[in-house]
Design a protein around this motif. Structure first.
Motif, mmCIF file in Angstrom:
data_model
loop_
_atom_site.group_PDB
_atom_site.id
_atom_site.type_symbol
_atom_site.label_atom_id
_atom_site.label_comp_id
_atom_site.label_asym_id
_atom_site.label_seq_id
_atom_site.Cartn_x
_atom_site.Cartn_y
_atom_site.Cartn_z
ATOM 1 N N UNK A 145 -7.021 12.193 -25.894
ATOM 2 C CA UNK A 145 -6.854 11.373 -27.220
ATOM 3 C C UNK A 145 -6.140 11.771 -27.936
ATOM 4 N N UNK A 146 -5.730 13.530 -27.845
ATOM 5 C CA UNK A 146 -5.721 13.931 -29.759
ATOM 6 C C UNK A 146 -4.508 14.502 -29.315
ATOM 7 N N UNK A 147 -3.782 14.075 -30.743
ATOM 8 C CA UNK A 147 -2.276 14.591 -30.468
ATOM 9 C C UNK A 147 -2.247 15.276 -31.721
ATOM 10 N N UNK A 148 -1.662 16.476 -31.771
ATOM 11 C CA UNK A 148 -1.333 18.049 -32.796
ATOM 12 C C UNK A 148 -0.282 18.060 -33.072
ATOM 13 N N UNK A 149 -0.321 17.814 -34.368
ATOM 14 C CA UNK A 149 1.490 18.176 -34.930
ATOM 15 C C UNK A 149 1.503 19.120 -35.738
ATOM 16 N N UNK A 150 2.429 19.480 -35.732
ATOM 17 C CA UNK A 150 2.580 21.614 -36.663
ATOM 18 C C UNK A 150 3.512 20.901 -37.173
ATOM 19 N N UNK A 151 3.386 21.971 -38.633
ATOM 20 C CA UNK A 151 5.059 22.186 -39.406
ATOM 21 C C UNK A 151 5.267 20.856 -39.901
ATOM 22 N N UNK A 152 3.185 19.750 -40.492
ATOM 23 C CA UNK A 152 2.869 19.201 -41.411
ATOM 24 C C UNK A 152 1.941 19.447 -42.186
ATOM 25 N N UNK A 153 2.652 18.966 -42.718
ATOM 26 C CA UNK A 153 1.345 19.889 -44.494
ATOM 27 C C UNK A 153 0.435 18.343 -45.254
ATOM 28 N N UNK A 154 -0.805 18.288 -45.292
ATOM 29 C CA UNK A 154 -1.012 17.532 -46.129
ATOM 30 C C UNK A 154 -0.950 17.891 -47.459
ATOM 31 N N UNK A 155 -0.140 16.395 -48.410
ATOM 32 C CA UNK A 155 -0.061 17.136 -49.790
ATOM 33 C C UNK A 155 -1.225 15.556 -50.312
ATOM 34 N N UNK A 156 -1.941 15.376 -50.152
ATOM 35 C CA UNK A 156 -3.477 14.136 -50.943
ATOM 36 C C UNK A 156 -3.802 13.182 -49.710
ATOM 37 N N UNK A 157 -4.646 12.716 -50.441
ATOM 38 C CA UNK A 157 -5.652 11.868 -49.125
ATOM 39 C C UNK A 157 -5.215 10.156 -50.370
ATOM 40 N N UNK A 158 -4.653 9.886 -48.757
ATOM 41 C CA UNK A 158 -4.884 7.952 -49.202
ATOM 42 C C UNK A 158 -5.807 7.503 -49.896
ATOM 43 N N UNK A 159 -5.872 6.498 -50.760
ATOM 44 C CA UNK A 159 -7.258 6.415 -51.411
ATOM 45 C C UNK A 159 -6.445 4.412 -50.897
ATOM 46 N N UNK A 160 -7.600 3.914 -51.037
ATOM 47 C CA UNK A 160 -7.541 1.782 -51.320
ATOM 48 C C UNK A 160 -8.736 1.624 -51.501
ATOM 49 N N UNK A 161 -8.637 1.318 -52.807
ATOM 50 C CA UNK A 161 -10.371 1.120 -53.586
ATOM 51 C C UNK A 161 -11.042 1.899 -53.757
ATOM 52 N N UNK A 162 -12.337 1.907 -53.122
ATOM 53 C CA UNK A 162 -12.504 2.431 -53.481
ATOM 54 C C UNK A 162 -13.089 3.468 -51.971
ATOM 55 N N UNK A 163 -12.412 3.617 -51.373
ATOM 56 C CA UNK A 163 -12.498 4.652 -49.963
ATOM 57 C C UNK A 163 -10.862 5.297 -49.526
ATOM 58 N N UNK A 164 -10.849 5.993 -48.817
ATOM 59 C CA UNK A 164 -10.290 7.125 -48.234
ATOM 60 C C UNK A 164 -9.863 6.495 -46.995
ATOM 61 N N UNK A 165 -8.575 6.080 -46.280
ATOM 62 C CA UNK A 165 -7.778 6.068 -45.312
ATOM 63 C C UNK A 165 -6.470 6.276 -45.013
ATOM 64 N N UNK A 166 -6.780 7.221 -45.424
ATOM 65 C CA UNK A 166 -5.690 8.270 -44.485
ATOM 66 C C UNK A 166 -5.333 9.635 -45.408
ATOM 67 N N UNK A 167 -4.150 10.083 -44.782
ATOM 68 C CA UNK A 167 -3.327 11.321 -45.472
ATOM 69 C C UNK A 167 -2.330 10.756 -46.323
ATOM 70 N N UNK A 168 -1.385 11.520 -46.704
ATOM 71 C CA UNK A 168 -0.421 11.531 -46.727
ATOM 72 C C UNK A 168 0.051 12.492 -46.780
ATOM 73 N N UNK A 169 1.446 13.368 -45.780
ATOM 74 C CA UNK A 169 2.434 14.202 -45.861
ATOM 75 C C UNK A 169 3.079 14.720 -46.368
#
Length: 376
Positions: A45-69
């Protein structure tokens, strides 16, 4: 997990007794990481992705809802940052090139609090002109630090900041491994041999290097940040457990303990109570484009941090850093300017003693004035 540890406990700097568990001499982190990687790669159940870099956090309203790569936006119920520290921002470092505090900076831009950035630990014994760290465990087994005349000049097992400044005052020092059981440290001895050194014949030239970021994203003891949905663990987090000057080997223990606590807490995260709109590009507050290329910080930034925010700091140097084009450099300088004292890993020549009124954490939040806080 199946990690095989050495039988004897080790002694390291700042410790009053032998209490450090090692694996393969000084290869503990590598041994633990290898086992964890094997478990992760084998988990269905774990997907490992290489060569992809996080650029920012995805915020919606007052919470974090993911990341932007650099490829996409990834939505998640909970986001756990384990992005490491920022010690590679300094020109002389033990860290890999990518350890430039990207996760800390992203959390700050998204609205999470960060703290204690002024506390950066410098390891005393790094091979000269190299990132190779010669473990404190060597000194725990009897290795000596010598000056150019072959004389001891410091307590080898004093806290790291003390030993590092003593070496820096001389430029470099010699680490004498001739009388210890070098066979206990096969990986280190092999690394030295690859670089042309024979520790059985002559002492090894060493000098301090930036090593560990004590501060980071403010979390509770379950890894929760001040931004709902965002967790942090390991060196990118600031739990307060290390105070102003981490004890040797406690960072790996922190990763294991708080990594598990944060993961279990994240599993209970309820997620957004309203639908999350599609991700839309937006300007990143507190960020300055142009200071990095493919995750590599400009060398002028690294040189400036070593010069003005190294082992010994003062107002003039820190004030220069506040004009940096690099956001994390500015935040580090701001924290160090506020702490008008010397405490733990933070030493100011213009304020060389502790100030009891500053027995608090320097906390920074986007669009707010810095605060001194007491954590219970």
């Amino acid at each position: 997990l199946g990690v095989e540890f050495d039988e004897d406990l080790g002694l390291e700097g700042g410790h009053g007794r032998r209490r450090v568990v090692h694996a393969g001499g000084a290869a503990t982190g590598d041994r633990v990481a290898r086992v964890l990687v094997e478990r992760v790669l084998a988990h269905p159940r774990i997907e490992v992705v290489g060569g992809e870099r996080m650029q920012d956090l995805w915020r919606s309203g007052d919470r974090c809802v993911g990341v932007v790569t650099d490829r996409r936006a990834i939505r998640s119920r909970a986001t756990l940052l384990a992005t490491g520290g920022a010690a590679a921002l300094w020109s002389r470092t033990t860290n890999p090139p990518g350890a430039v505090g990207d996760g800390i900076a992203a959390a700050y831009r998204a609205g999470a609090a960060i703290a204690d950035l002024e506390f950066v630990q410098f390891h005393p014994t790094t091979l000269v002109d190299s990132t190779l760290l010669l473990s404190e465990a060597l000194r725990g087994e009897g290795a000596l630090l010598l000056d150019d005349c072959g004389e001891r000049f410091t307590d080898e097992l004093a806290p790291r900041d003390v030993v590092a400044r003593d070496i820096a005052a001389r430029g470099t020092a010699l680490l004498d491994l001739r009388e210890i059981d070098r066979a206990r440290f096969p990986s280190l001895m092999g690394s030295l041999a690859e670089r042309g050194y024979d520790p059985a014949e002559a002492p090894i030239p060493v000098a301090p290097a930036a090593h560990y970021t004590v501060g980071g994203i403010v979390t509770d003891l379950d890894g929760r940040s001040e931004l709902s949905g965002l967790y942090a663990a390991g060196e990118c987090a600031a739990t307060g457990v290390h105070g102003a000057n981490r004890l040797a080997s406690n960072s790996l223990l922190e990763c294991l303990v708080f990594g598990r606590r944060a993961a279990l807490a994240a599993l209970t995260e309820p997620g957004p109570s309203v639908p999350v709109p599609a991700f839309a590009e937006r300007p990143r507050p507190g960020s300055d484009p142009g200071h990095a290329h493919n995750g590599q910080v400009d060398e002028t930034v690294r040189t400036a941090l070593w010069r003005d925010c190294g082992l010994i700091r003062d107002f003039a140097g820190l004030e220069r850093l506040r004009a940096s084009s690099h956001v994390l450099t500015r935040l580090i300088a701001e924290s160090a300017l506020i702490r008008e004292e010397s405490r733990g890993a933070h030493f100011r020549a213009d304020f060389p003693v502790e100030n009891r009124s500053l027995e608090r954490h320097v906390v920074l939040r986007l669009d707010h004035e810095p605060r001194l806080e007491t954590w219970l």
